[in-house]
Structures are given as C-alpha cells and as structure tokens.
Design an enzyme around this catalytic site. Structure first.
Site, PDB file in Angstrom:
ATOM      1  CG  HIS A 241      78.320  21.029   7.740  1.00 18.25           C
ATOM      2  ND1 HIS A 241      78.257  19.701   7.380  1.00 18.25           N
ATOM      3  CD2 HIS A 241      77.275  21.231   8.586  1.00 18.25           C
ATOM      4  CE1 HIS A 241      77.224  19.131   7.977  1.00 18.25           C
ATOM      5  NE2 HIS A 241      76.621  20.035   8.719  1.00 18.25           N
ATOM      6  CG  HIS A 350      78.180  25.273   8.082  1.00 19.69           C
ATOM      7  ND1 HIS A 350      77.117  25.285   7.198  1.00 19.69           N
ATOM      8  CD2 HIS A 350      77.645  25.012   9.309  1.00 19.69           C
ATOM      9  CE1 HIS A 350      75.997  25.034   7.857  1.00 19.69           C
ATOM     10  NE2 HIS A 350      76.285  24.881   9.133  1.00 19.69           N
TER      11      HIS A 350
END
Length: 531
Positions: A241, A350
């Site tokens: 992310h 992520h």
C-alpha cells in the site's frame, strides 16, 4: 478429539460469511470457527476503504468494473472469475446489509460511493474510513446469535489432518479430514475432525518490516496447506500500500492512510514539496497501487528522505474529519492536523495477491479442503489487486464455497480413528530468540524482496532463508509454542515468496525486479535447497 461437520479456520469476513450461510442452510450441522486470538482479531477489521460494487448504473457498469480489474491485474487475472465476481457483487453486498452491516448513505438515502485508485468510477461502498471494522463487528454479532456455530478463540491451527496422518498414501488426490489445533488456554493439542475444512486465515504481512496487517497475519493457512501438499500460486505478487503512516521507529504494523483520501482529492508531495505522480502516470495520485508505490520508492531514493507526504490542506477540513474519523484520530495522536499539516507516508506490505490455488468453487487441490479470502489465489487479482476488491472477493467466494459445500456435505467422509503419524512436541515457553529471528526475516524481506527487487538480492534471500530453516529445525524442530508455530509458518511463506519471485522472469503488476527487462526471461538453475 473434537468432531464437527465444518471446520473454519479464521474469523474475518470470508470465514464468518460462510459460517452464517452454512448455518442458515444446515441449522443442525455443527460448525466450528477456530481463531488464534480473540474472534475480533482479523485483517478484515483493519480494512478502511470499502467494498467495490457497481451501484450507480447511470455512471457505471459491470463491464467497467471488469475492465478496471483486468487492467490492474496486468493480464494475469482469470477473466471468467473476474466476470463472475463482479456479477455477484451486489448480492454479496445485500447479504452483508441483511446480516447487520451499515454503510454510509447520501441525503437521498442511497449508498454513498467513493472512488479509489485504478477505478474508472466511484463504486466503493463504505462506512466512513472503517468499513472492515463495521463488517467484522456486524458479522460477529450475527454469528453469536446462531447456536449451531461454535467460536473457538485462542486456538491455534497447527497442521491439517490428511491421509498421511493416518499412515496412508492417497491413491490420487489427497483428502483433508480436519486440523490439529492447539488450545492456548489449556496448553494442549487436540484433533478437530471435520467433513469439510476451510482455510480463511488472511495474509502474510508479518514477513515484512513495515506492514498494514495485524500481528496475526503470519501466513498460517498458506503454510499449513503447503505442508499438506496443496498447490500454492503467485506468491511473488505482494501488494504494497503506497500510503502507510510513516513511523521512524521499530514498529511493525503501520497505520494505513486509506486510498479514499486520495480519491477525495489529496495530493502526494515529495520532500521538496513537489507533486510528482504526474511524472509517473497520467492518472496521478489515482494510479494503481503498484505504480504509486514504485513512484514513492523512487522519490525516496532520489532524495534520501525516508518518506513522502500526503497533502490535504486544500480540502475542507470539516468534511475531511467527518468522512475520515479514523485517519484524523490517528494523525491527531501523532500531533498532525490533517487540515493544516502534511501527513508523512511510505509504502508498506499490504495484501498478498497469490496464495493457496483454488478453483471457482474455492476448492483447493486437496479434497474437502477449501480456502477463502486473502490466503487463497482465486484468479481475481492477477498480478495486482484493484483497490477494494479484497472484501468483495472474500464475500463472493464465501458464497461460491457455500454452494459447493452444500452439495457435498452429506457425502463427505469423516474419520474418527487415532492418527498414526503424529509427532510429539515438547511444549515450551516462548524463547526470546523467536522475536530476534522474526526481526531478521522482516529486515531481510524488506531489503531484498520489497517493492523493488534484484536478482542478486533474491538469491541472497533464498540462501539465507534455507539456512535459517535448517537452523530452525535443528533448534526448535521438536518444540512448540504459539510463537514457534507462527515463526515456522513465516519461514515457509517467506521462502515461497522468494522462490516464486526467482521463477518470475518478467516484470508485471506489483512484481518488479530491476534486473529484468519486460520480455526477458531468466533461468538461474539454483540448487533445490535454495528454492
């Protein structure tokens, strides 16, 4: 020995949704949900953005959602799976609402929709910036009203029970008959025998130094399935992310600054104050996550600065703080006013786009073993997951698994005889050395198997992990504690990521090896010990 009809390992959106569906269809069947901490701990509860669903037919379409997913997946999605998931998205959403999940609505009472990176239209259904928490809580409340479902918190699934555990070699396909589970409170192992076993254990974020995943994300289901002989696929596609809150300390879990904030209009700036994303992609801040993450890594390398910044200062602070209370609260704790100050951000591990390979019914290559949610590789994400498709996949594939289990539960075998090949482990208190080894793995993976990789770095990581695995077996092979079990699984997952990264001969999606040209293939011919 504990006996049930369906054993579900994991208490996130996928496992809970499946349990509710099965209980409704078979109220007399016994369903156990095993979760290694309290049942509220899952990756689902940390999801901020939302669930992608086509709701506004005037401005959006199923085909647009399909196209966006295929584009993000960089040609490696299974098109038929993408089409089926997008087609069933509204039904999955209605199921969540029926089970008590609330979502934000506009002044007319219609579902409010956000837009995130990679999406052509606003289609992210959400609850403020804490959608996953809202879903997890509502599903748990529902589950606790259903007497046919037993929640077993503080129970650690250790290994799957297959034919080999009974001293038999399968004729063709191996079959799963449940799992060996450790009760953390009673400090003992017990065999949980089931007709059908479902892995819903989440991701692998804890193999990295900085991750948005909770501490429980240690790849348990993937490692168990691998040891049992299940097919594992696309482990090289670890999505980072781009905007995790930067911390200049040794914290492992980083707070995620939701992509919806950029969808709302926030800018990314480097340490010089320059908006840089237009130099990397025409979509700017709303490019796909792999593009944004690599751009940020590039800016950090050029400047030598450990982060970049998210700028919300041009946006209405009142609207921001109402729409993103979780982000605002976290920033306030760190002394940052999102209406006046820049937010320091950096990429963090992520989501795993690969995992246990499953078919369109969520069935693994082992009979009577299913996998749903992040631990599975369904074909939806390909080489890069489109934002907010993860909760969608978990909910839809829970339904696909339900349809399959419903048709076979009556004939699925159950085995009640004692296990023959059961290893006796010495229960030990956690050694201080466990965390030291975990730290070494995290630093190794971050340095050599992060957003940007190199062939030499991957080879180095492969050799180190193989030697570490040998040392681990030498020191802890006959011992068990929950922490040792997690470390065992982390080593397996780290090795799988590196092994499949070395076999990936081209840069695609979230996978980027700086030594490879786009159409260049490599054959390293490494000894098997390093793979």
């Amino acid at each position: 020995m504990a006996v049930c009809d369906i054993l579900i390992i994991g208490s996130g959106i996928a496992g809970l949704s499946l349990a509710i569906k099965l209980n409704k269809e078979f109220p007399d069947r016994k369903i156990y949900i095993v979760t290694k901490e309290c049942e509220t701990q899952s990756s689902t509860r940390h999801a901020q953005g939302g669930i992608s669903v086509v709701c506004d037919s005037n401005n959006d379409s199923f085909q647009s959602h399909v196209d966006d997913t295929l584009k993000a997946g960089a040609g490696l999605c299974t098109k038929e799976v993408v089409e089926r998931v997008v087609d069933r998205a509204q039904y999955a959403l209605y199921d969540l609402i029926e089970n008590g999940t609330e979502f934000d609505r506009d002044s007319a009472g219609e579902l409010a929709l956000n837009r995130e990176g990679g999406h052509s239209n606003a289609r992210i259904v959400h609850y403020k910036d804490m959608t996953g928490f809202q879903i997890a809580v509502s599903l748990l409340v529902k589950v606790k009203t259903l007497p046919g479902i037993v929640l077993l918190s503080h129970h650690v699934a250790f290994d799957l029970i297959t034919d080999e555990c009974y001293g038999q070699a399968p004729e063709n396909q191996s079959t799963c008959y449940g799992a060996i589970v450790f009760d953390k409170r009673k400090k003992r192992f017990e065999n949980y025998v089931a007709r059908v076993t479902v892995l819903a254990t989440g991701g692998i974020g804890q193999v990295y130094n900085a991750t948005t995943n909770p501490s429980i994300a240690t790849g348990d289901g993937i490692a168990m399935a691998y040891r049992a002989g299940a097919a594992i696929k696309n482990m090289e596609f670890v999505q980072f992310h781009p905007t995790a809150f930067f911390l200049n300390d040794d914290t492992v879990r980083y707070f995620l600054i939701t992509e919806a904030l950029r969808g709302h209009g926030a800018y990314l700036r480097n340490v010089s104050g320059e908006r840089f994303m237009s130099r990397y992609d025409s979509h700017g801040e709303l490019a796909c996550r792999d593009v944004v993450s690599r751009a940020i890594e590039d800016e950090m390398e050029i400047s030598g600065h450990p982060c970049v910044y998210l700028d919300c200062r041009h946006l209405d602070p009142g609207v921001l703080k109402k729409a993103f209370p979780q982000v605002n609260g976290h920033c306030e704790e760190k002394g940052i006013d999102i209406g006046k100050d820049l937010i320091p951000v950096m990429p963090a591990a992520h989501y795993l786009c690969g995992g246990i390979e499953v078919n369109s019914s969520a069935m693994t290559s082992i009979d009577n073993l299913y996998a749903v949610g992040e631990c599975s590789c369904t074909g939806l994400h390909g080489a890069n997951r489109l934002a907010s498709n993860s909760l969608l996949e978990a909910a839809v594939f829970a339904d696909f698994a339900f349809q399959s289990i419903r048709s076979k539960i009556a004939t699925a075998p159950i085995r009640l005889e004692p296990l023959k090949n059961k290893k006796n482990y010495q229960l030990v208190d956690t050694s201080s050395g466990i965390e030291l080894i975990r730290e070494k793995i995290r630093k190794l993976m971050t340095k050599y198997v992060g957003v940007v990789k190199s062939t030499n770095g991957l080879v180095h990581a492969s050799k180190y992990l193989s030697l570490l695995d040998e040392k681990f077996e030498e020191v802890y092979g006959g011992c068990f504690s929950p922490e040792i079990g997690e470390l065992r699984n982390l080593i397996v997952c780290a090795k799988l990521i590196v092994m499949q990264s070395l076999k990936r001969g081209n840069n695609v999606g979230v996978f980027y090896n700086k030594d490879l040209d786009l159409n260049h293939t490599v054959d390293l011919n490494l000894p098997e010990i390093y793979l």
